[in-house]
Design an enzyme around this catalytic site. Structure first.
Site, PDB file in Angstrom:
ATOM      1  N   GLU A  58      36.130  41.316  45.247  1.00  0.00           N
ATOM      2  CA  GLU A  58      35.233  42.350  45.744  1.00  0.00           C
ATOM      3  C   GLU A  58      35.814  43.719  45.414  1.00  0.00           C
ATOM      4  OE1 GLU A  58      32.541  40.578  49.005  1.00  0.00           O
ATOM      5  OE2 GLU A  58      34.128  41.740  49.935  1.00  0.00           O
ATOM      6  N   GLY A  95      28.596  47.846  48.932  1.00  0.00           N
ATOM      7  CA  GLY A  95      27.639  48.701  49.631  1.00  0.00           C
ATOM      8  C   GLY A  95      27.244  49.952  48.868  1.00  0.00           C
ATOM      9  N   GLU A 130      36.966  46.010  54.171  1.00  0.00           N
ATOM     10  CA  GLU A 130      36.551  46.860  55.300  1.00  0.00           C
ATOM     11  C   GLU A 130      37.518  46.716  56.464  1.00  0.00           C
ATOM     12  OE1 GLU A 130      32.535  45.461  55.603  1.00  0.00           O
ATOM     13  OE2 GLU A 130      31.973  46.588  53.817  1.00  0.00           O
ATOM     14  N   SER A 180      27.468  44.606  46.059  1.00  0.00           N
ATOM     15  CA  SER A 180      26.132  45.011  45.589  1.00  0.00           C
ATOM     16  C   SER A 180      25.419  43.932  44.774  1.00  0.00           C
ATOM     17  CB  SER A 180      26.224  46.321  44.796  1.00  0.00           C
ATOM     18  OG  SER A 180      26.677  47.363  45.646  1.00  0.00           O
ATOM     19  N   ASN A 188      27.634  37.442  54.287  1.00  0.00           N
ATOM     20  CA  ASN A 188      28.525  38.131  55.227  1.00  0.00           C
ATOM     21  C   ASN A 188      27.667  39.139  55.985  1.00  0.00           C
ATOM     22  OD1 ASN A 188      30.419  39.589  56.592  1.00  0.00           O
ATOM     23  ND2 ASN A 188      31.424  40.461  54.783  1.00  0.00           N
ATOM     24  N   LYS A 239      28.464  40.951  58.380  1.00  0.00           N
ATOM     25  CA  LYS A 239      29.235  42.101  58.892  1.00  0.00           C
ATOM     26  C   LYS A 239      28.849  42.355  60.359  1.00  0.00           C
ATOM     27  CE  LYS A 239      29.757  43.690  54.189  1.00  0.00           C
ATOM     28  NZ  LYS A 239      29.929  44.790  53.241  1.00  0.00           N
ATOM     29  N   HIS A 251      38.949  40.997  54.246  1.00  0.00           N
ATOM     30  CA  HIS A 251      37.880  41.847  53.701  1.00  0.00           C
ATOM     31  C   HIS A 251      38.370  43.293  53.658  1.00  0.00           C
ATOM     32  CE1 HIS A 251      34.113  43.888  53.065  1.00  0.00           C
ATOM     33  NE2 HIS A 251      33.573  42.730  52.731  1.00  0.00           N
TER      34      HIS A 251
HETATM   35  P1  13P Z   1      27.304  44.398  49.781  1.00  0.00           P
HETATM   36  O1  13P Z   1      26.631  43.166  49.213  1.00  0.00           O
HETATM   37  O2  13P Z   1      26.511  45.049  50.866  1.00  0.00           O
HETATM   38  O3  13P Z   1      27.742  45.341  48.701  1.00  0.00           O
HETATM   39  O4  13P Z   1      28.638  43.896  50.507  1.00  0.00           O
HETATM   40  C1  13P Z   1      29.503  43.081  49.808  1.00  0.00           C
HETATM   41  C2  13P Z   1      30.518  42.577  50.748  1.00  0.00           C
HETATM   42  O5  13P Z   1      31.312  43.331  51.262  1.00  0.00           O
HETATM   43  C3  13P Z   1      30.489  41.155  51.078  1.00  0.00           C
HETATM   44  O6  13P Z   1      31.596  40.792  51.817  1.00  0.00           O
END
Ligand code: 13P
Length: 250
Positions: free
Chosen positions: A167, A173, A97, A212, A9, A11, A95
């Site tokens: 997640e 993150g 976010e 992570s 991903n 982002k 997601h």
């Molecule tokens: P990270 O791997 O940066 O923690 O992000 C995970 C994530 O949100 C994948 O969609």
């Protein structure tokens, strides 16, 4: 043992030049790795770039969101048909976010899930709890509600051929991944929840872990029985790190 699935991903990262290089590096490093399924989910403007570089390769690709509506006066939205137009095969849905920053409700997420399924796209449904919810011990209740909203609306069969990604928001993150036991326990809960309605859909369901993940912790995470792969943020921006995660899954 079923093949694992590893999804990048990206982002809101990258540009035409850096994406080109990253996709070429992915292809160099991953083309010979034929024991794991790999997908990359790019920002919308780069769908055509993914199409031209990845079509016909071992790497599938998709988007990070889609509209809950099919067509119409929805400024700024991108429909499932538009993703089909480019040949995308996967789409991330719900997601955290987005759910947090754009106030996506479980009902909207359910409608998006249906849009993806009814247009032949494989939805990657993100579920997970906040740290406060985990500390309060209500994480299963939170995830159950996210799953049940879809089941109540469309029936559990809709999970056939879909992907769910657990997640935990506190792990995204932060560098603080869930332990293999924490993740396994939630993955088993998710599978059982769907199995109580539809056993076939649940046993074929791929349940990814995201938050992570790196090449080091991936080895232990991917060993767990109900962890079928990973959804990878930060580490997917380095071809070398992403290859490490994919190798851990192979
Ligand atoms: P990270 O791997 O940066 O923690 O992000 C995970 C994530 O949100 C994948 O969609």
């Amino acid at each position: 043992m079923p093949r694992k699935l590893v999804v990048a991903n990206w982002k809101m990262h990258g540009n035409l030049i850096s994406n080109h290089q990253l996709m070429i590096d992915y292809l160099d490093r991953l083309s010979a790795l034929n024991t794991v399924d790999v997908v990359v989910c790019v920002p919308y403007p780069y769908l055509a770039q993914a199409q031209s570089l990845l079509n016909g390769s071992v790497i599938a690709w998709g988007a990070q969101n889609l509209s809950k509506d099919s067509v119409g006066a929805f400024t700024g939205e991108v429909s499932a048909n538009m993703l089909n137009d480019f040949g995308a095969t996967y789409v991330i849905i719900g997601h955290s976010e987005r759910a947090t920053a754009y106030c996506e409700s479980d009902e909207n997420i359910a409608a998006k899930f249906m849009q993806a399924k009814s247009h032949g796209l494989t939805p990657i449904l993100c579920v997970g709890e906040t740290l406060i919810e985990r500390e309060a011990g209500v994480m299963e209740m939170v995830v159950a509600k996210q799953i049940d909203t879809i089941i109540n609306r469309y029936g559990a069969e809709i999970f056939s051929g879909a992907v769910v990604s657990y997640e935990p928001i506190w792990a995204i993150g932060t560098g603080l991944a869930a332990t293999p036991d924490q993740a396994q326990s939630m993955h088993e809960f998710i599978r059982n929840r769907i199995a109580s309605h539809n056993k076939e859909a649940a046993s074929a369901l791929k349940i990814l872990y995201g938050g992570s993940v790196n090449p080091q912790n991936a080895v232990q995470l991917f060993r767990m029985q109900d962890i079928d792969g990973g959804l990878i943020g930060k580490c997917s921006l380095s071809a070398q790190e992403f290859e490490g995660v994919c190798r851990a899954a192979s």
